[in-house]
Design a protein around this motif. Structure first.
Motif, PDB file in Angstrom:
ATOM      1  N   PHE A 179       0.807  -1.209   0.000  1.00  0.00           N
ATOM      2  CA  PHE A 179       0.000   0.000   0.000  1.00  0.00           C
ATOM      3  C   PHE A 179       0.848   1.270   0.000  1.00  0.00           C
ATOM      4  O   PHE A 179       0.332   2.365  -0.194  1.00  0.00           O
ATOM      5  N   THR A 180       2.142   1.135   0.260  1.00  0.00           N
ATOM      6  CA  THR A 180       3.017   2.302   0.277  1.00  0.00           C
ATOM      7  C   THR A 180       3.944   2.327  -0.941  1.00  0.00           C
ATOM      8  O   THR A 180       4.898   3.094  -0.976  1.00  0.00           O
ATOM      9  N   GLN A 181       3.651   1.439  -1.914  1.00  0.00           N
ATOM     10  CA  GLN A 181       4.414   1.361  -3.166  1.00  0.00           C
ATOM     11  C   GLN A 181       5.854   0.926  -2.975  1.00  0.00           C
ATOM     12  O   GLN A 181       6.698   1.194  -3.819  1.00  0.00           O
ATOM     13  N   ASN A 182       6.154   0.298  -1.861  1.00  0.00           N
ATOM     14  CA  ASN A 182       7.520  -0.212  -1.689  1.00  0.00           C
ATOM     15  C   ASN A 182       7.588  -1.565  -2.380  1.00  0.00           C
ATOM     16  O   ASN A 182       7.628  -2.609  -1.752  1.00  0.00           O
ATOM     17  N   TRP A 183       7.575  -1.512  -3.737  1.00  0.00           N
ATOM     18  CA  TRP A 183       7.456  -2.755  -4.504  1.00  0.00           C
ATOM     19  C   TRP A 183       8.667  -3.672  -4.310  1.00  0.00           C
ATOM     20  O   TRP A 183       8.609  -4.858  -4.587  1.00  0.00           O
ATOM     21  N   GLY A 184       9.774  -3.125  -3.825  1.00  0.00           N
ATOM     22  CA  GLY A 184      10.955  -3.950  -3.615  1.00  0.00           C
ATOM     23  C   GLY A 184      10.752  -5.011  -2.554  1.00  0.00           C
ATOM     24  O   GLY A 184      11.494  -5.985  -2.479  1.00  0.00           O
ATOM     25  N   LYS A 185       9.725  -4.829  -1.726  1.00  0.00           N
ATOM     26  CA  LYS A 185       9.452  -5.795  -0.660  1.00  0.00           C
ATOM     27  C   LYS A 185       8.479  -6.888  -1.080  1.00  0.00           C
ATOM     28  O   LYS A 185       8.252  -7.834  -0.335  1.00  0.00           O
ATOM     29  N   LEU A 186       7.889  -6.755  -2.263  1.00  0.00           N
ATOM     30  CA  LEU A 186       6.835  -7.691  -2.652  1.00  0.00           C
ATOM     31  C   LEU A 186       7.342  -9.120  -2.763  1.00  0.00           C
ATOM     32  O   LEU A 186       6.609 -10.070  -2.501  1.00  0.00           O
ATOM     33  N   GLY A 187       8.605  -9.288  -3.148  1.00  0.00           N
ATOM     34  CA  GLY A 187       9.162 -10.633  -3.257  1.00  0.00           C
ATOM     35  C   GLY A 187       9.319 -11.327  -1.924  1.00  0.00           C
ATOM     36  O   GLY A 187       9.510 -12.541  -1.865  1.00  0.00           O
ATOM     37  N   GLU A 188       9.217 -10.559  -0.838  1.00  0.00           N
ATOM     38  CA  GLU A 188       9.375 -11.141   0.491  1.00  0.00           C
ATOM     39  C   GLU A 188       8.055 -11.611   1.082  1.00  0.00           C
ATOM     40  O   GLU A 188       8.014 -12.189   2.157  1.00  0.00           O
ATOM     41  N   ILE A 189       6.945 -11.342   0.378  1.00  0.00           N
ATOM     42  CA  ILE A 189       5.636 -11.736   0.895  1.00  0.00           C
ATOM     43  C   ILE A 189       5.443 -13.239   0.728  1.00  0.00           C
ATOM     44  O   ILE A 189       5.603 -13.784  -0.356  1.00  0.00           O
ATOM     45  N   LYS A 190       5.089 -13.889   1.819  1.00  0.00           N
ATOM     46  CA  LYS A 190       4.794 -15.318   1.791  1.00  0.00           C
ATOM     47  C   LYS A 190       3.343 -15.521   2.195  1.00  0.00           C
ATOM     48  O   LYS A 190       2.781 -14.737   2.953  1.00  0.00           O
ATOM     49  N   MET A 191       2.750 -16.599   1.682  1.00  0.00           N
ATOM     50  CA  MET A 191       1.354 -16.886   2.004  1.00  0.00           C
ATOM     51  C   MET A 191       1.197 -18.310   2.507  1.00  0.00           C
ATOM     52  O   MET A 191       1.923 -19.211   2.095  1.00  0.00           O
ATOM     53  N   HIS A 192       0.243 -18.490   3.390  1.00  0.00           N
ATOM     54  CA  HIS A 192      -0.099 -19.797   3.945  1.00  0.00           C
ATOM     55  C   HIS A 192      -1.583 -20.002   3.669  1.00  0.00           C
ATOM     56  O   HIS A 192      -2.427 -19.566   4.438  1.00  0.00           O
ATOM     57  N   LEU A 193      -1.888 -20.614   2.517  1.00  0.00           N
ATOM     58  CA  LEU A 193      -3.259 -20.690   2.041  1.00  0.00           C
ATOM     59  C   LEU A 193      -3.864 -22.074   2.214  1.00  0.00           C
ATOM     60  O   LEU A 193      -3.174 -23.082   2.078  1.00  0.00           O
ATOM     61  N   LYS A 194      -5.149 -22.089   2.479  1.00  0.00           N
ATOM     62  CA  LYS A 194      -5.920 -23.326   2.563  1.00  0.00           C
ATOM     63  C   LYS A 194      -6.968 -23.289   1.461  1.00  0.00           C
ATOM     64  O   LYS A 194      -7.767 -22.367   1.392  1.00  0.00           O
ATOM     65  N   GLY A 195      -6.938 -24.279   0.579  1.00  0.00           N
ATOM     66  CA  GLY A 195      -7.916 -24.316  -0.491  1.00  0.00           C
ATOM     67  C   GLY A 195      -7.822 -25.611  -1.264  1.00  0.00           C
ATOM     68  O   GLY A 195      -6.895 -26.396  -1.085  1.00  0.00           O
ATOM     69  N   THR A 196      -8.794 -25.841  -2.134  1.00  0.00           N
ATOM     70  CA  THR A 196      -8.749 -27.024  -2.986  1.00  0.00           C
ATOM     71  C   THR A 196      -7.686 -26.817  -4.062  1.00  0.00           C
ATOM     72  O   THR A 196      -7.203 -25.700  -4.274  1.00  0.00           O
TER      73      THR A 196
END
Length: 284
Positions: A179-196
């Motif tokens: 949300f602050t446009q610090n796109w350099g950090k986007l590669g550090e985002i991890k997700m823990h998803l539950k789905g089919t």
């Protein structure tokens, strides 16, 4: 006289039924191919074209669904569940659950009892948002339009027996950088998803839609090599548990209409416009 398309459909329908009836013994690709009189190579390709997943992935999904019913309805041990599902041991059961459900068999059985979830609220250009994380990544993100208590109750309903701690951790901070446009950090985002398996494929496809870009349900279905699955794709998009990061707001109707959005069509319009303006600014 049957057309080739009709013959192919019958073969895949027969293969699906074969895998559903025989999953306990975990049939090989060769066995399934022989059942419908195809070579393993052609069977693999044809099955994925029609079902959207490989025979192995389909078998894994059927196995996990059966294991879920045993864990939930019979309260069986993990060893007994693995045995009844036709898996070689609890290790394989664990690996399949983590891959398909985003959590271990024990976590599923206990409603997330073994999960430790941190959560916090943050202000965004589009209102207050609740973001929650496990040590593996972001597991939930939603706009809190009513109040924080109501938003937290909705989070709890997804993992009723998890342990919760209200705190902002590094995983959440990395996610909020978007949300602050610090796109350099986007590669550090991890997700823990539950789905089919299908939901995860749809969400993965959404992640490929670029910032400032738009797609349609029909295009998403085609990207999954399943052009007739527009309705199923729409349902999976609507079930997205991570607002904004998994950009379901970038999906519009084929007519060009913005369409509905879980958190309101007005907010969807605002997000699309905001992303378009930010993308334009960075290109100048």
């Amino acid at each position: 006289m049957e057309t080739q398309n009709e013959l192919d459909y019958k073969r895949i329908a027969g293969a699906i039924e074969f895998l559903r009836l025989n999953y306990k013994r975990q049939p090989t690709l060769n066995e399934a191919a022989n059942f419908v009189n195809l070579s393993p190579f052609h069977f693999q390709r044809m099955f994925k074209d029609w079902a959207g997943v490989t025979p192995k992935q389909f078998l894994q999904y059927v196995s996990v669904e059966h294991a879920k019913s045993i864990l939930k309805e019979q309260q069986a041990s993990l060893f007994d569940t693995a045995f009844e599902t036709g898996l070689s041991g609890t290790g394989r059961l664990h690996d399949l659950f983590v891959k398909i459900e985003g959590m271990t068999p024990g976590e599923y059985k206990n409603g997330g009892k073994q999960l430790h979830i941190n959560y916090s609220f943050a202000q965004t250009p589009f209102g207050t948002i609740l973001v929650a994380s496990t040590p593996k990544g972001i597991c939930y993100m939603a706009f809190a339009d009513a109040d924080e208590t109501d938003a937290f109750i909705k989070l709890q309903s997804r993992f009723p027996n998890a342990g919760y701690h209200k705190m902002l951790d590094q995983i959440q901070q990395n996610a909020l950088f978007i949300f602050t446009q610090n796109w350099g950090k986007l590669g550090e985002i991890k997700m823990h998803l539950k789905g089919t398996a299908f939901q995860l494929k749809v969400w993965e496809s959404l992640l490929k839609v670029p910032m400032g870009g738009l797609t349609t349900y029909a295009r998403l279905a085609c990207s999954l090599n399943n052009p007739n699955a527009c309705r199923a794709v729409g349902t999976a998009v609507g079930d997205n548990p991570v607002a904004f990061l998994i950009p379901c707001h970038r999906v519009i109707r084929s007519t060009g209409e913005i369409g509905q959005y879980h958190w309101g069509s007005t907010r969807k319009n605002a997000i699309i416009g905001w992303e378009a303006s930010k993308t334009l600014l960075t290109s100048i």
